[in-house]
Design an enzyme around this catalytic site. Structure first.
Site, mmCIF file in Angstrom:
data_model
loop_
_atom_site.group_PDB
_atom_site.id
_atom_site.type_symbol
_atom_site.label_atom_id
_atom_site.label_comp_id
_atom_site.label_asym_id
_atom_site.label_seq_id
_atom_site.Cartn_x
_atom_site.Cartn_y
_atom_site.Cartn_z
ATOM 1 N N ASP A 147 0.827 -1.206 0.000
ATOM 2 C CA ASP A 147 0.000 0.000 0.000
ATOM 3 C C ASP A 147 0.864 1.260 0.000
ATOM 4 O O ASP A 147 2.070 1.212 0.283
ATOM 5 C CB ASP A 147 -0.935 -0.008 1.216
ATOM 6 C CG ASP A 147 -2.264 0.682 0.947
ATOM 7 O OD1 ASP A 147 -2.350 1.463 -0.015
ATOM 8 O OD2 ASP A 147 -3.220 0.444 1.710
ATOM 9 N N ASP A 161 -10.477 2.040 -3.518
ATOM 10 C CA ASP A 161 -10.937 1.736 -2.162
ATOM 11 C C ASP A 161 -12.456 1.739 -2.056
ATOM 12 O O ASP A 161 -12.999 1.430 -0.994
ATOM 13 C CB ASP A 161 -10.369 2.756 -1.176
ATOM 14 C CG ASP A 161 -8.945 2.442 -0.754
ATOM 15 O OD1 ASP A 161 -8.483 1.312 -0.996
ATOM 16 O OD2 ASP A 161 -8.282 3.331 -0.180
#
Length: 680
Positions: free
Chosen positions: A430, A487
Site C-alpha cells: 500500500d 478503495d
C-alpha cells in the site's frame, strides 16, 4: 533527408532527419511497404504566409528552443547556472529489434529509441548523458497530433472515484498537466487518447498514449500558431532533484485503431497481461478483512471470519493493516514491521494453520514506504524521513527516503524476515500518502526494493495499492500481478471505474471485491446480485464481514463465485470489449482468447430514458460464425417485460449480433443482466 519507419499491423511511425535532431514526420494508419516517404513528407508540409518566420521551425522529437520553435521545448536543463540549449547533430542510427537514433552536441549525447511491440503497439524512449553534471528540469518526447483527431480524453479522478474520462476539444492554446504527487495518481493516471469526431467504443479512429512510470508525469498537448499540434510526455517537471550525468524517460506506448476505443484499449490490455509477473494459477478468489475488522485483530474472531469466507468460496485470506507494532489506529507504528504480540501472541502460526486447513492461502498487508512519527523507526532514524520537518502530514504519516541505500536495506531486511518466517504467498503493498515533492529517485528506489524482494521471494505475489488506484501504470505492473483499483466497494462506482480502466487493464490484473451491505465509502445499500456480478467482471474477491450476510445474500454470492471459478480459466486470459450503451447504462463483453466463448455484463445504473432500451450490439465476433446465447442472470424489471433472450436460448450469426444486436428486457436501476455465449 534520411528516413526510418516503425511498422505494426495497426500503425506506422515515420522518423527522419536532415542532419539535426530527428523528427516524427508521420504517425497514423499503416502505410504500404513501398510508400515514398520523401514524397509523403513533402506533400504534407505547409507553406509560409504573413506573420510567420521565413521557415517553419521543426517539431522535432525533442523540440528545440534554439531553433525558434514557438511551442514548449522538450528539454529544459541547466549547466553551470545557464540554460542548456545544445545544437544537436545527428550521429548515426542502430537498427536491430529496435531503432536507436544517436545525436551529439558538445559534451552531450542523446539516444532516442523506437521499437515495434506485440499487439500493434509502438514504444518510444529517450536517454540523455553528459560529460559534466547538469540539472534537468524537463525531458520529454514529442509527437505530432494528426489534425483530424480533434478531441483529447484524459483520465481524472480522486480517492474512491478513479479513472473518470474527461474530454475536451483541441482548438487553440495548450493543455498542460504536471502530475506531482509522486505516483501515477488518482488525479492524473498516465494514459490518454485522441479521437476523431463521433468515435465510440466500437466505431471511429483513435490513438492512445501511455507513460509507463510510477512517479508522476508531465503531459502537454499544444496547438502551435500555424496550426500544427504537438503532444509531449515525460517525467513531471523538476522530479530529477539532484544534478547528474545521465537521465532517461520511461517508455511511451502508442496505440492506434479505427474500430473505436476498443481498438486502442484491447492492445494495451494484452500488452499489460503479457508483462505481468508470474502469479498463482488459477487466479484465487480473495478475502480481505479490512472492512470487516479494520485494526481490531482478535484471533478467535479472525478464525470465525476465515471459516465463513471459505464457505462462500474464498481461496486466499489477506490480513490487512493492524498486525504490527502497536497499531491500534493510523497514528503509530508504520516502519516497525514486527508482529504485535498483544494481537498475535504466537505470531501468524495459528491463523495461517487455520487458513490452510480451510483450503486457503495467506496474504499480508505492508506499507513499506511510510513511517509514523510515533514509531521506533522514526525515533531511531528521523533523518530517514523524506522532506522538511514542517511538511503537512497525510494519514498521520510521513515518507521514507527510498533513494537512500540504508533505508532500502532496512526495509528489505524487515519485510524479508516476515516472508521467510511465515508461509505467506501474497503481499498487498500500500501507499497512502503523497510524496512532499515529486522525486524520480524515490520511484527508482521503490522499483529497486520491489525487484530485490521479488528476487529473494519468487513464490510471493505482489499487489499494488495506493489508497486504491493511485499507482497504476505499466512500470508497476511489471512488478505486481494485481492492482487494487479503488478503495470504493460501492458496486455502482466500481462499475464505472473498472469499465473505464479497461482502456489499460486486463481483467486478471484488476482486483474487484464484494463489499459490505452498507458501503463504507458511499453509505449506499445495493443488492447482492449487483455487488457480486460487478466483482465477477474482474479478479474477484470479498471485503466485508461475511457474518453479516443473510441466507439469500450468501446463496447469491456463493452462486456467482462458483460461476467465476468455473469460468476464470478463459475470462482471466481474455479481452474486455466495451459496448455502446445510452447514458445511465454500461455494458461489456469478455471474449475468450480463441473467440470460442463470451460473457456479456449489461448494467442499468440509472432509470432508462426510453421505455425500451436499444438492442445491445456486440463487437469483435466472427461475422460468419453462429453463436448460442443464454441469459444466466435476468435483471429486475417489470414482471411482464420479456424478450427472446429471457425466454430461452438465442442462436444468431456474428454479423447479425454486431449489426442489429440483442434486445434486452427493460430493467430497473441498479440491476444487471448476464448473458453467456459460445461459438458453434
Amino acid at each position: 533527408m534520411t528516413f526510418w519507419r516503425i511498422d505494426t499491423p495497426a500503425q506506422t511511425l515515420v522518423l527522419g532527419t536532415d542532419g539535426g535532431m530527428a523528427s516524427c514526420h508521420y504517425w497514423g494508419a499503416p502505410l504500404p511497404a513501398d510508400a515514398d516517404l520523401a514524397a509523403l513528407v513533402a506533400a504534407g508540409t505547409g507553406g509560409i504566409t504573413g506573420g510567420m518566420l521565413d521557415a517553419l521551425p521543426p517539431l522535432s522529437l525533442i523540440p528545440e528552443a534554439r531553433r525558434s520553435f514557438p511551442g514548449q521545448p522538450g528539454l529544459v536543463a541547466y549547466q553551470d547556472g545557464a540554460p542548456l540549449e545544445p545544437e544537436w547533430r545527428f550521429e548515426g542510427a542502430d537498427q536491430g529489434e529496435a531503432l536507436t537514433l544517436r545525436h551529439t552536441a558538445p559534451g552531450l549525447r542523446l539516444e532516442i529509441t523506437a521499437r515495434a511491440m506485440d499487439h500493434g503497439l509502438i514504444a518510444l524512449s529517450v536517454r540523455l548523458s553528459s560529460d559534466a553534471a547538469l540539472t534537468l528540469h524537463h525531458l520529454a518526447l514529442a509527437l505530432p497530433v494528426p489534425p483530424h483527431l480533434s478531441h483529447l480524453t484524459e483520465l481524472a479522478g480522486r480517492w474512491t472515484r478513479e479513472f473518470q474520462p474527461v474530454t475536451s476539444a483541441l482548438d487553440h492554446g495548450a493543455r498542460l498537466r504536471d502530475a506531482r504527487t509522486g505516483r501515477s495518481g488518482h488525479e492524473h493516471p498516465p494514459h490518454l487518447w485522441l479521437t476523431a469526431p463521433g468515435t465510440t467504443n466500437t466505431t471511429g479512429e483513435a490513438v492512445a498514449l501511455h507513460y509507463g512510470w510510477s512517479g508522476g508525469h508531465r503531459m502537454l498537448v499544444e496547438t502551435l500558431p500555424e496550426g500544427r499540434r504537438q503532444i509531449q510526455l515525460g517525467h513531471c517537471a523538476g522530479s530529477e532533484r539532484a544534478p547528474g550525468t545521465a537521465f532517461a524517460t520511461a517508455e511511451i506506448w502508442l496505440a492506434r485503431g479505427d474500430q473505436g476505443l476498443n481498438s486502442i484499449s484491447v492492445p494495451f490490455q494484452r500488452a499489460i497481461r503479457d508483462r505481468l509477473p508470474p502469479a498463482r494459477q488459477p487466479r484465487p478468489v480473495h478475502y480481505n478483512g479490512w472492512e470487516a475488522i479494520y485494526f481490531r485483530h482478535d484471533p478467535a474472531e479472525l478464525a470465525q471470519i476465515a471459516e465463513r469466507a471459505a464457505a462462500l468460496g474464498a481461496e486466499r485470506f489477506v490480513l490487512d493493516d493492524g498486525w504490527f507494532g502497536r497499531r491500534d489506529d493510523d497514528t503509530s507504528s508504520l516502519g516497525d514491521w514486527v508482529i504485535d504480540p498483544r494481537k498475535h501472541p504466537q505470531g501468524f502460526g495459528p491463523l495461517i494453520d487455520k487458513v490452510h486447513a480451510l483450503g486457503m492461502r495467506f496474504g499480508l498487508w505492508f506499507e513499506p514506504e511510510m513511517v509514523n512519527e510515533n514509531s521506533d523507526l522514526c525515533r531511531a532514524h528521523p533523518d530517514w524521513v523524506l522532506g522538511p520537518a514542517d511538511q503537512i502530514r497525510g494519514r498521520n504519516q510521513l515518507h521514507l527516503d527510498l533513494s537512500r541505500q540504508d533505508v532500502g536495506d532496512y526495509l528489505f531486511d524487515r519485510i524479508s524476515a516476515i516472508l521467510t518466517a511465515w508461509d505467506i504467498d501474497y503481499v498487498k503493498w500500500d501507499h497512502n500518502r503523497l510524496t512532499p515533492w515529486p522525486d524520480a529517485a524515490q520511484t527508482r528506489g521503490v522499483y529497486a526494493l520491489l525487484d530485490r524482494l521479488r528476487a529473494a521471494h519468487p513464490a510471493v505475489e505482489w499487489e499494488s495499492c495506493a489508497s486504491g488506484g493511485g499507482r497504476i501504470d505499466a512500470g508497476i505492473l511489471t512488478r505486481c500481478a494485481r492492482v487494487w483499483l479503488s478503495d470504493s466497494n460501492d458496486a455502482l462506482e466500481r462499475l464505472r471505474i473498472q469499465h473505464h480502466a479497461a482502456c489499460l487493464l486486463p481483467a486478471c490484473a484488476t482486483g474487484s471485491h464484494v463489499g459490505p451491505r452498507a458501503c463504507h465509502t458511499s453509505g449506499r445499500i445495493l443488492p447482492m446480485t449487483l455487488r457480486a456480478w460487478t466483482a465477477a467482471q474482474r479478479h474477484m474477491g470479498f471485503e466485508m464481514d461475511p457474518r453479516e450476510l443473510t441466507g439469500d445474500e450468501a446463496a447469491t454470492l456463493t452462486r456467482v463465485t462458483a460461476w467465476w471459478k468455473a469460468n476464470r480459466g478463459w475470462t482471466q486470459a481474455g479481452d474486455i470489449w466495451r459496448l455502446d450503451r445510452p447514458d445511465g447504462a454500461l455494458a461489456e463483453m469478455q471474449l475468450a482468447a480463441d473467440g470460442s466463448r463470451l460473457v456479456i455484463f449489461a448494467a442499468q445504473i440509472e432509470t432508462q430514458t426510453a421505455l425500451q432500451p436499444p438492442p445491445l450490439r456486440l463487437t469483435a465476433l466472427d461475422p460468419s460464425a453462429r453463436y448460442r446465447l443464454r441469459m444466466i442472470e435476468r435483471p429486475c424489471g417489470h414482471p411482464a417485460s420479456a424478450t427472446a433472450i429471457t425466454r430461452g436460448e438465442v442462436v444468431l450469426d456474428g454479423a447479425s449480433l454486431m449489426a442489429q444486436g440483442l434486445a434486452l428486457p427493460p430493467a430497473f436501476p441498479q440491476t444487471v443482466a448476464v448473458i453467456e455465449g459460445e461459438r458453434l
